[in-house]
Motif scaffolding. Structure first.
Motif, PDB file in Angstrom:
ATOM      1  N   GLN A   1       1.856 -13.380   8.143  1.00  0.00           N
ATOM      2  CA  GLN A   1       0.656 -13.352   8.987  1.00  0.00           C
ATOM      3  C   GLN A   1      -0.483 -12.582   8.320  1.00  0.00           C
ATOM      4  O   GLN A   1      -1.648 -12.898   8.532  1.00  0.00           O
ATOM      5  CB  GLN A   1       0.975 -12.755  10.361  1.00  0.00           C
ATOM      6  CG  GLN A   1       1.840 -13.646  11.205  1.00  0.00           C
ATOM      7  CD  GLN A   1       2.241 -13.015  12.524  1.00  0.00           C
ATOM      8  OE1 GLN A   1       1.889 -11.882  12.836  1.00  0.00           O
ATOM      9  NE2 GLN A   1       2.993 -13.761  13.318  1.00  0.00           N
ATOM     10  N   LEU A   2      -0.150 -11.577   7.514  1.00  0.00           N
ATOM     11  CA  LEU A   2      -1.158 -10.816   6.782  1.00  0.00           C
ATOM     12  C   LEU A   2      -1.646 -11.552   5.537  1.00  0.00           C
ATOM     13  O   LEU A   2      -2.594 -11.115   4.885  1.00  0.00           O
ATOM     14  CB  LEU A   2      -0.604  -9.445   6.369  1.00  0.00           C
ATOM     15  CG  LEU A   2      -0.377  -8.448   7.496  1.00  0.00           C
ATOM     16  CD1 LEU A   2       0.462  -7.275   7.008  1.00  0.00           C
ATOM     17  CD2 LEU A   2      -1.702  -7.969   8.062  1.00  0.00           C
ATOM     18  N   GLY A   3      -0.974 -12.631   5.162  1.00  0.00           N
ATOM     19  CA  GLY A   3      -1.356 -13.382   3.973  1.00  0.00           C
ATOM     20  C   GLY A   3      -0.906 -12.730   2.674  1.00  0.00           C
ATOM     21  O   GLY A   3      -1.424 -13.037   1.605  1.00  0.00           O
ATOM     22  N   ILE A   4       0.062 -11.828   2.752  1.00  0.00           N
ATOM     23  CA  ILE A   4       0.597 -11.173   1.553  1.00  0.00           C
ATOM     24  C   ILE A   4       1.694 -12.082   0.995  1.00  0.00           C
ATOM     25  O   ILE A   4       2.583 -12.509   1.724  1.00  0.00           O
ATOM     26  CB  ILE A   4       1.135  -9.768   1.879  1.00  0.00           C
ATOM     27  CG1 ILE A   4      -0.010  -8.879   2.393  1.00  0.00           C
ATOM     28  CG2 ILE A   4       1.804  -9.148   0.658  1.00  0.00           C
ATOM     29  CD1 ILE A   4       0.441  -7.543   2.939  1.00  0.00           C
TER      30      ILE A   4
ATOM     31  N   LEU B   1      10.008   0.864  -6.379  1.00  0.00           N
ATOM     32  CA  LEU B   1       9.716  -0.331  -5.612  1.00  0.00           C
ATOM     33  C   LEU B   1       8.224  -0.596  -5.715  1.00  0.00           C
ATOM     34  O   LEU B   1       7.480   0.229  -6.247  1.00  0.00           O
ATOM     35  CB  LEU B   1      10.146  -0.184  -4.140  1.00  0.00           C
ATOM     36  CG  LEU B   1       9.551   0.960  -3.320  1.00  0.00           C
ATOM     37  CD1 LEU B   1       8.179   0.611  -2.747  1.00  0.00           C
ATOM     38  CD2 LEU B   1      10.485   1.292  -2.170  1.00  0.00           C
ATOM     39  N   ALA B   2       7.784  -1.724  -5.204  1.00  0.00           N
ATOM     40  CA  ALA B   2       6.360  -2.047  -5.183  1.00  0.00           C
ATOM     41  C   ALA B   2       6.034  -2.715  -3.858  1.00  0.00           C
ATOM     42  O   ALA B   2       6.865  -3.421  -3.288  1.00  0.00           O
ATOM     43  CB  ALA B   2       5.993  -2.966  -6.346  1.00  0.00           C
ATOM     44  N   THR B   3       4.817  -2.472  -3.390  1.00  0.00           N
ATOM     45  CA  THR B   3       4.369  -3.100  -2.157  1.00  0.00           C
ATOM     46  C   THR B   3       2.856  -3.280  -2.200  1.00  0.00           C
ATOM     47  O   THR B   3       2.186  -2.706  -3.061  1.00  0.00           O
ATOM     48  CB  THR B   3       4.809  -2.290  -0.920  1.00  0.00           C
ATOM     49  OG1 THR B   3       4.595  -3.090   0.245  1.00  0.00           O
ATOM     50  CG2 THR B   3       4.083  -0.965  -0.813  1.00  0.00           C
ATOM     51  N   ALA B   4       2.350  -4.074  -1.298  1.00  0.00           N
ATOM     52  CA  ALA B   4       0.911  -4.327  -1.234  1.00  0.00           C
ATOM     53  C   ALA B   4       0.202  -3.149  -0.579  1.00  0.00           C
ATOM     54  O   ALA B   4       0.609  -2.689   0.491  1.00  0.00           O
ATOM     55  CB  ALA B   4       0.637  -5.609  -0.459  1.00  0.00           C
ATOM     56  N   GLU B   5      -0.857  -2.679  -1.204  1.00  0.00           N
ATOM     57  CA  GLU B   5      -1.647  -1.559  -0.676  1.00  0.00           C
ATOM     58  C   GLU B   5      -2.176  -1.867   0.718  1.00  0.00           C
ATOM     59  O   GLU B   5      -2.169  -1.015   1.593  1.00  0.00           O
ATOM     60  CB  GLU B   5      -2.813  -1.254  -1.632  1.00  0.00           C
ATOM     61  CG  GLU B   5      -3.862  -0.312  -1.084  1.00  0.00           C
ATOM     62  CD  GLU B   5      -3.415   1.129  -0.969  1.00  0.00           C
ATOM     63  OE1 GLU B   5      -2.544   1.541  -1.753  1.00  0.00           O
ATOM     64  OE2 GLU B   5      -3.936   1.837  -0.098  1.00  0.00           O
ATOM     65  N   ARG B   6      -2.615  -3.086   0.949  1.00  0.00           N
ATOM     66  CA  ARG B   6      -3.253  -3.402   2.219  1.00  0.00           C
ATOM     67  C   ARG B   6      -2.281  -3.607   3.376  1.00  0.00           C
ATOM     68  O   ARG B   6      -2.700  -3.755   4.524  1.00  0.00           O
ATOM     69  CB  ARG B   6      -4.167  -4.619   2.071  1.00  0.00           C
ATOM     70  CG  ARG B   6      -3.470  -5.934   1.901  1.00  0.00           C
ATOM     71  CD  ARG B   6      -4.505  -7.054   1.739  1.00  0.00           C
ATOM     72  NE  ARG B   6      -3.896  -8.286   1.372  1.00  0.00           N
ATOM     73  CZ  ARG B   6      -3.646  -9.267   2.240  1.00  0.00           C
ATOM     74  NH1 ARG B   6      -3.979  -9.130   3.495  1.00  0.00           N
ATOM     75  NH2 ARG B   6      -3.081 -10.382   1.808  1.00  0.00           N
TER      76      ARG B   6
ATOM     77  N   GLY C   1      -5.593 -10.570  -7.291  1.00  0.00           N
ATOM     78  CA  GLY C   1      -6.465 -10.088  -6.226  1.00  0.00           C
ATOM     79  C   GLY C   1      -5.787  -9.194  -5.203  1.00  0.00           C
ATOM     80  O   GLY C   1      -6.422  -8.748  -4.250  1.00  0.00           O
ATOM     81  N   GLU C   2      -4.521  -8.899  -5.399  1.00  0.00           N
ATOM     82  CA  GLU C   2      -3.769  -8.041  -4.483  1.00  0.00           C
ATOM     83  C   GLU C   2      -3.457  -6.726  -5.185  1.00  0.00           C
ATOM     84  O   GLU C   2      -2.876  -6.721  -6.268  1.00  0.00           O
ATOM     85  CB  GLU C   2      -2.460  -8.735  -4.081  1.00  0.00           C
ATOM     86  CG  GLU C   2      -1.662  -8.019  -3.021  1.00  0.00           C
ATOM     87  CD  GLU C   2      -2.232  -8.230  -1.623  1.00  0.00           C
ATOM     88  OE1 GLU C   2      -2.614  -7.228  -0.997  1.00  0.00           O
ATOM     89  OE2 GLU C   2      -2.295  -9.383  -1.175  1.00  0.00           O
ATOM     90  N   LYS C   3      -3.863  -5.595  -4.582  1.00  0.00           N
ATOM     91  CA  LYS C   3      -3.546  -4.288  -5.158  1.00  0.00           C
ATOM     92  C   LYS C   3      -2.088  -3.971  -4.831  1.00  0.00           C
ATOM     93  O   LYS C   3      -1.710  -3.877  -3.669  1.00  0.00           O
ATOM     94  CB  LYS C   3      -4.462  -3.205  -4.596  1.00  0.00           C
ATOM     95  CG  LYS C   3      -4.259  -1.860  -5.236  1.00  0.00           C
ATOM     96  CD  LYS C   3      -5.287  -0.872  -4.704  1.00  0.00           C
ATOM     97  CE  LYS C   3      -5.090   0.500  -5.266  1.00  0.00           C
ATOM     98  NZ  LYS C   3      -6.027   1.449  -4.648  1.00  0.00           N
ATOM     99  N   ILE C   4      -1.289  -3.834  -5.885  1.00  0.00           N
ATOM    100  CA  ILE C   4       0.135  -3.541  -5.758  1.00  0.00           C
ATOM    101  C   ILE C   4       0.361  -2.068  -6.109  1.00  0.00           C
ATOM    102  O   ILE C   4      -0.089  -1.591  -7.151  1.00  0.00           O
ATOM    103  CB  ILE C   4       0.984  -4.438  -6.684  1.00  0.00           C
ATOM    104  CG1 ILE C   4       0.712  -5.921  -6.398  1.00  0.00           C
ATOM    105  CG2 ILE C   4       2.465  -4.111  -6.553  1.00  0.00           C
ATOM    106  CD1 ILE C   4       1.068  -6.382  -5.015  1.00  0.00           C
TER     107      ILE C   4
END
Length: 183
Positions: free
Chosen positions: A29-32, A121-126, A149-152
Motif C-alpha cells: 500500500q505504501l508502494g515500497i 538488515l535493510a529497510t526503506a527510510e520512508r 529512487g528509494e532511500k534504503i
C-alpha cells in the motif's frame, strides 16, 4: 500452545507465501518494492532453497518468518549476516511473536552458530514504522543508499561486543574476517 522454531522446508512454501503476502500488505500500500511484498511461490521456494529461512510455528501453523540470507547485492555494504523477509501473520501482530523469532535467530543462529559479532538488515527510510521498530530492538543505522529512487537504510545490531571490537580492528588493519554465512 506449543511453539517451534525451525528451518522452513519446501513443504512450507505455500503457507509461507500466504503469511508473507498478508504481512506485507501495508508495504504494498505504501508502494515500497520489497521482493517479499510481491512474492510468488517460485520466489518463496528460491528463498527456502538458497537461504536459511526460519519460522516460528504455533500449534502447527506458521505465524512468523525471518531469513538469514546470502545476498550478492549487499556484499559491498556488509560481510556480516544479513536478515530479510521478516514477517508476522497479521492475526498475531503486536503479540511479541516476531520479536521472539527475531531474538531467537539473532542469538541461536547468528551469534552462537555462525559466531558472527553482529547482524545487519535493510529497510526503506520512508516506511513509517520499520526504522523506529528496529531501533527499539537495538539496531542502529550504519549506511544509506539510494536505490531506484528509494532511500534504503542499512542497520546493524551488535550481538557480541568483544567479537565486534575485534572484527572492527581486523577491518581497520586491512584483513577481512569471515563473519558471513558459511556454505
Amino acid at each position: 500452545m506449543s511453539e517451534i522454531y525451525r528451518l522452513a522446508t519446501l513443504e512450507d512454501a505455500e503457507e509461507l507465501l500466504d503469511v508473507t503476502l498478508r504481512a506485507y500488505e501495508p508495504i504494498r500500500q505504501l508502494g515500497i518494492r520489497f521482493p517479499a511484498a510481491t512474492a510468488n511461490i517460485e520466489l518463496v521456494q528460491d528463498n527456502i532453497t538458497n537461504n536459511d529461512c526460519y519460522v516460528l510455528e504455533k500449534d502447527g501453523s506458521i505465524i512468523a518468518t525471518v531469513t538469514v540470507a546470502a545476498l550478492e547485492e549487499v556484499k559491498e555494504v556488509t560481510d556480516l549476516p544479513f536478515i530479510w523477509w521478516f514477517a508476522v501473520d497479521p492475526a498475531y501482530k503486536g503479540k511479541g511473536f516476531g520479536t521472539k523469532l527475531l531474538s531467537w535467530v539473532e542469538k541461536n543462529i547468528i551469534r552462537d552458530t555462525l559466531k558472527a559479532p553482529a547482524v545487519t538488515l535493510a529497510t526503506a527510510e520512508r516506511h513509517p514504522w520499520l526504522v523506529p521498530m528496529y531501533e527499539r530492538k537495538g539496531y542502529e543505522r550504519f549506511y544509506e543508499v539510494d536505490k531506484e529512487g528509494e532511500k534504503i537504510v542499512f542497520m546493524r545490531k551488535i550481538l557480541n561486543p568483544d567479537l565486534f571490537s575485534k572484527y572492527n580492528q581486523e577491518k581497520t588493519d586491512g584483513s577481512r574476517p569471515s563473519h558471513g554465512l558459511h556454505a
